[in-house]
Structures are given as C-alpha cells and as structure tokens.
Scaffold this motif. Structure first.
Motif, mmCIF file in Angstrom:
data_model
loop_
_atom_site.group_PDB
_atom_site.id
_atom_site.type_symbol
_atom_site.label_atom_id
_atom_site.label_comp_id
_atom_site.label_asym_id
_atom_site.label_seq_id
_atom_site.Cartn_x
_atom_site.Cartn_y
_atom_site.Cartn_z
ATOM 1 N N CYS A 1 0.885 6.535 5.772
ATOM 2 C CA CYS A 1 1.380 5.832 4.642
ATOM 3 C C CYS A 1 2.825 5.690 4.898
ATOM 4 O O CYS A 1 3.307 4.478 4.499
ATOM 5 C CB CYS A 1 1.303 6.914 3.197
ATOM 6 S SG CYS A 1 -0.215 6.853 2.820
ATOM 7 N N LYS A 2 3.559 6.538 5.620
ATOM 8 C CA LYS A 2 4.994 6.217 6.079
ATOM 9 C C LYS A 2 5.176 4.921 6.872
ATOM 10 O O LYS A 2 6.116 4.136 6.621
ATOM 11 C CB LYS A 2 5.430 7.634 6.526
ATOM 12 C CG LYS A 2 6.859 7.353 7.037
ATOM 13 C CD LYS A 2 7.552 8.695 7.864
ATOM 14 C CE LYS A 2 8.870 8.367 7.849
ATOM 15 N NZ LYS A 2 9.598 9.749 8.381
ATOM 16 N N ILE B 1 3.025 2.571 6.681
ATOM 17 C CA ILE B 1 2.749 1.397 5.953
ATOM 18 C C ILE B 1 3.863 0.908 5.108
ATOM 19 O O ILE B 1 4.143 -0.172 4.869
ATOM 20 C CB ILE B 1 1.412 1.561 5.020
ATOM 21 C CG1 ILE B 1 0.262 1.733 6.036
ATOM 22 C CG2 ILE B 1 1.002 0.532 4.353
ATOM 23 C CD1 ILE B 1 -0.128 0.442 7.112
ATOM 24 N N THR B 2 4.652 1.737 4.476
ATOM 25 C CA THR B 2 5.563 1.523 3.578
ATOM 26 C C THR B 2 6.782 0.937 4.374
ATOM 27 O O THR B 2 7.507 0.254 3.835
ATOM 28 C CB THR B 2 6.202 2.858 2.818
ATOM 29 O OG1 THR B 2 6.549 3.769 3.598
ATOM 30 C CG2 THR B 2 5.214 3.424 2.038
ATOM 31 N N HIS C 1 -4.845 -1.050 4.841
ATOM 32 C CA HIS C 1 -4.557 0.243 4.120
ATOM 33 C C HIS C 1 -4.451 -0.043 2.898
ATOM 34 O O HIS C 1 -4.806 1.079 2.027
ATOM 35 C CB HIS C 1 -3.076 0.695 4.870
ATOM 36 C CG HIS C 1 -2.701 1.846 4.160
ATOM 37 N ND1 HIS C 1 -3.358 3.102 4.881
ATOM 38 C CD2 HIS C 1 -1.852 2.373 3.442
ATOM 39 C CE1 HIS C 1 -2.736 4.332 4.191
ATOM 40 N NE2 HIS C 1 -1.780 3.587 3.297
ATOM 41 N N LEU C 2 -3.794 -1.041 2.288
ATOM 42 C CA LEU C 2 -3.716 -1.172 0.787
ATOM 43 C C LEU C 2 -4.853 -1.330 0.009
ATOM 44 O O LEU C 2 -4.948 -1.080 -1.261
ATOM 45 C CB LEU C 2 -2.793 -2.725 0.722
ATOM 46 C CG LEU C 2 -1.368 -2.410 1.029
ATOM 47 C CD1 LEU C 2 -0.705 -4.186 0.895
ATOM 48 C CD2 LEU C 2 -0.572 -1.729 0.694
ATOM 49 N N CYS D 1 -5.433 2.538 -0.421
ATOM 50 C CA CYS D 1 -4.399 3.431 -0.815
ATOM 51 C C CYS D 1 -3.588 2.977 -2.120
ATOM 52 O O CYS D 1 -2.605 2.352 -1.861
ATOM 53 C CB CYS D 1 -3.456 3.704 0.215
ATOM 54 S SG CYS D 1 -2.139 5.030 -0.129
ATOM 55 N N CYS E 1 0.484 3.263 -1.642
ATOM 56 C CA CYS E 1 0.864 2.281 -0.875
ATOM 57 C C CYS E 1 0.911 0.901 -1.336
ATOM 58 O O CYS E 1 1.790 -0.085 -1.383
ATOM 59 C CB CYS E 1 0.263 2.282 0.409
ATOM 60 S SG CYS E 1 0.863 3.633 1.565
ATOM 61 N N TYR F 1 4.078 -1.565 -2.055
ATOM 62 C CA TYR F 1 3.968 -3.002 -1.886
ATOM 63 C C TYR F 1 4.313 -3.837 -2.939
ATOM 64 O O TYR F 1 5.317 -4.861 -2.779
ATOM 65 C CB TYR F 1 2.713 -3.256 -1.261
ATOM 66 C CG TYR F 1 2.741 -4.657 -0.540
ATOM 67 C CD1 TYR F 1 3.609 -5.060 0.547
ATOM 68 C CD2 TYR F 1 1.889 -5.791 -0.820
ATOM 69 C CE1 TYR F 1 3.686 -6.380 0.925
ATOM 70 C CE2 TYR F 1 1.704 -6.976 -0.581
ATOM 71 C CZ TYR F 1 2.622 -7.306 0.421
ATOM 72 O OH TYR F 1 2.519 -8.325 0.853
#
Length: 66
Positions: free
Chosen positions: A4-5, A7-8, A30-31, A34, A37, A41
C-alpha cells in the motif's frame, strides 16, 4: 501494508508525471482490491485538479500592482 505504501507513492506520482506501463498495472490491479488505496487515489486526483484549477486562475488574474 508495504505494498500500500508503494501504491500510494505511485498514485501520487501519477498526478505529476506519466506512469510507466508496469506502474500503471501495479496501481490499477491493486486499486481493484484495496478500498483504502482507491480512496487515496481518488482524493489525490481531486486535489491535483483543484490545485491546477487554482493555479490557472491565479496566473490569469490581474496583478495587484496594475
């Protein structure tokens, strides 16, 4: 959490530059899974648009010295 880190960071980068194909795949896959996240986004896109709109209005407004 570590993913997640990452991806952000990619989501933030997406507002500043075109993403590489591998980054796009990582981000969008990933979105799908999750919601946290995905919300980050969406908020990043909204904030980026607001800032660009504000900057555009600021550069087109008359100067105080004129």
């Amino acid at each position: 959490m570590k993913n997640c880190k990452r991806i952000t960071q990619i989501a933030s980068d997406a507002q500043e530059r075109p993403l590489l194909l591998t980054e796009k795949v990582q981000l969008h896959s990933h979105l799908l899974l999750c919601p946290g996240c995905r919300a980050f986004y969406d908020n990043s896109k909204t904030l980026s648009k607001i800032m660009k709109d504000f900057q555009s209005k600021d550069t087109h407004s008359p100067s105080e010295n004129e």
